[in-house]
Design an enzyme around this catalytic site. Sequence first.
Site, mmCIF file in Angstrom:
data_model
loop_
_atom_site.group_PDB
_atom_site.id
_atom_site.type_symbol
_atom_site.label_atom_id
_atom_site.label_comp_id
_atom_site.label_asym_id
_atom_site.label_seq_id
_atom_site.Cartn_x
_atom_site.Cartn_y
_atom_site.Cartn_z
ATOM 1 N N ARG A 82 15.877 -44.616 8.980
ATOM 2 C CA ARG A 82 14.554 -45.184 9.280
ATOM 3 C C ARG A 82 14.447 -46.612 8.735
ATOM 4 N NH1 ARG A 82 9.561 -41.529 7.635
ATOM 5 N NH2 ARG A 82 10.096 -42.346 5.571
ATOM 6 N N LYS A 184 8.353 -48.497 8.765
ATOM 7 C CA LYS A 184 7.737 -48.489 7.438
ATOM 8 C C LYS A 184 7.714 -49.915 6.880
ATOM 9 C CE LYS A 184 7.624 -45.087 3.721
ATOM 10 N NZ LYS A 184 6.189 -44.800 3.764
ATOM 11 N N GLU A 220 -2.446 -40.602 12.628
ATOM 12 C CA GLU A 220 -2.004 -40.099 11.321
ATOM 13 C C GLU A 220 -2.927 -40.639 10.253
ATOM 14 O OE1 GLU A 220 1.714 -41.594 9.786
ATOM 15 O OE2 GLU A 220 1.661 -43.327 11.093
HETATM 16 N N1 PLP Z 1 3.057 -41.697 7.626
HETATM 17 C C1 PLP Z 1 2.930 -42.749 6.814
HETATM 18 C C2 PLP Z 1 2.048 -43.856 7.244
HETATM 19 C C3 PLP Z 1 3.629 -42.786 5.598
HETATM 20 O O1 PLP Z 1 3.500 -43.828 4.771
HETATM 21 C C4 PLP Z 1 4.451 -41.697 5.241
HETATM 22 C C5 PLP Z 1 5.227 -41.722 4.010
HETATM 23 O O2 PLP Z 1 6.378 -42.005 3.983
HETATM 24 C C6 PLP Z 1 4.541 -40.619 6.120
HETATM 25 C C7 PLP Z 1 3.830 -40.648 7.292
HETATM 26 C C8 PLP Z 1 5.395 -39.451 5.796
HETATM 27 O O3 PLP Z 1 6.746 -39.709 6.035
HETATM 28 P P1 PLP Z 1 7.870 -38.940 5.256
HETATM 29 O O4 PLP Z 1 7.662 -37.485 5.503
HETATM 30 O O5 PLP Z 1 9.142 -39.426 5.847
HETATM 31 O O6 PLP Z 1 7.718 -39.278 3.821
HETATM 32 C C1 COI Z 2 5.770 -41.551 0.938
HETATM 33 O O1 COI Z 2 5.324 -40.427 1.142
HETATM 34 O O2 COI Z 2 6.926 -41.735 0.510
HETATM 35 C C2 COI Z 2 4.985 -42.733 1.186
HETATM 36 O O3 COI Z 2 5.555 -43.776 1.316
HETATM 37 C C3 COI Z 2 3.530 -42.583 1.276
HETATM 38 C C4 COI Z 2 2.751 -43.539 0.448
HETATM 39 C C5 COI Z 2 3.032 -43.429 -1.024
HETATM 40 C C6 COI Z 2 2.819 -44.925 0.970
#
Ligand code: PLP
Ligand code: COI
Length: 341
Positions: A82, A184, A220
């Site tokens: 990612r 991200k 989201e």
């Molecule tokens: N959506 C957003 C905007 C986020 O910042 C995060 C955190 O990483 C997620 C979703 C969840 O992603 P992940 O499950 O890969 O941590």
């Molecule tokens: C995560 O879940 O790793 C995130 O980046 C979410 C938040 C702390 C920005």
Amino acid sequence: MGKKNIDWSSLGFGYMQTDKRYVSNYKDGAWDEGCLTEDATVAISECAGVLQYAQTCFEGLKAYTTEDGRTVCFRPDLNAQRMFDSAQRLEMPTFPVDRFVDAVVQTVKANIDYVPPYGSGASLYLRPYMFGSSAVIGVKPADEYQFRVFCTPVGPYFKGGAKPIVVKVSDFDRAAPHGTGHIKAGLNYAMSLHAIQTAHREGFAENIYLDPGTRTKIEETGGANIIFVDEDGNLVVPKSDSILPSITRRSLVDVAQTYLGLKVTEREVLLSEVENFKEMGLCGTAAVISPVGKINDHGKEICFSNGMEKMGPVMQKLYDTLTGIQMGRLEAPEGWIKVIE
Ligand code: PLP
Ligand code: COI
């Protein structure tokens, strides 16, 4: 050296400086070999691309102590991929996937005494990130970059841990159509700060963002994807090109199907149909699965069947199975667990 003397079970989601972090610099078209350093500060040009035009992206993943005492990471290869995708979209050099995973492993090993013990409810959060470090004054990508990974022990993202939260439907947008919602990028979070502070001032834990094109569909929250349970106890997962492809959400889809035998439907979800769902959860690395008790849509309340005291039964099963895999209590699918040796 043994584990640090930290009150692990009272940790919140905050930053604590740990012993070492990984750094690699990109210059003249190539990444250097990278190394661990004790220096927790960053020195860059006053005109660095990250400072002027927010050229930065990041990742988040966790290391855990398993029931049998091993230290593991959850699917770091997906974070690496990612970040690769984020870098491409931001015109940054990509950091190779295998080197990303190695940097994570080195960082965990160098801070092993900060990995919270099994059963403490805490974990070691890893934050890989990359930014334009050389000077740019015209709008263009930097020539030089820095990739870093630091770590910090953390507890639950939302105060109260697994207690249901109340979220509001935001009047702000998080991502533009054809914008950067699916990567991200730091800029996605900078522009969410006013929205999250507004929500907090009004007493809500998070924002639900709608699709910016029509403002009718669920996207989201600021830091997590959303999942629903329908009247038949099956999983409904909002689909959109402008949400972050959460690794937790993608893992839960597999867990629901293969471990729990649930039907999973990934589709566009209208705000107007949410009142038909029984359970709602926010999922992400930091959030794990945080149950939602109520949505406030401009004064109209949408309540879920679990109420405000506990998680609903399907979310609980998903939570137990996912954390069971992460903590080594349940057998993981091939490739999900990276053991730190
Ligand atoms: N959506 C957003 C905007 C986020 O910042 C995060 C955190 O990483 C997620 C979703 C969840 O992603 P992940 O499950 O890969 O941590
Ligand atoms: C995560 O879940 O790793 C995130 O980046 C979410 C938040 C702390 C920005």
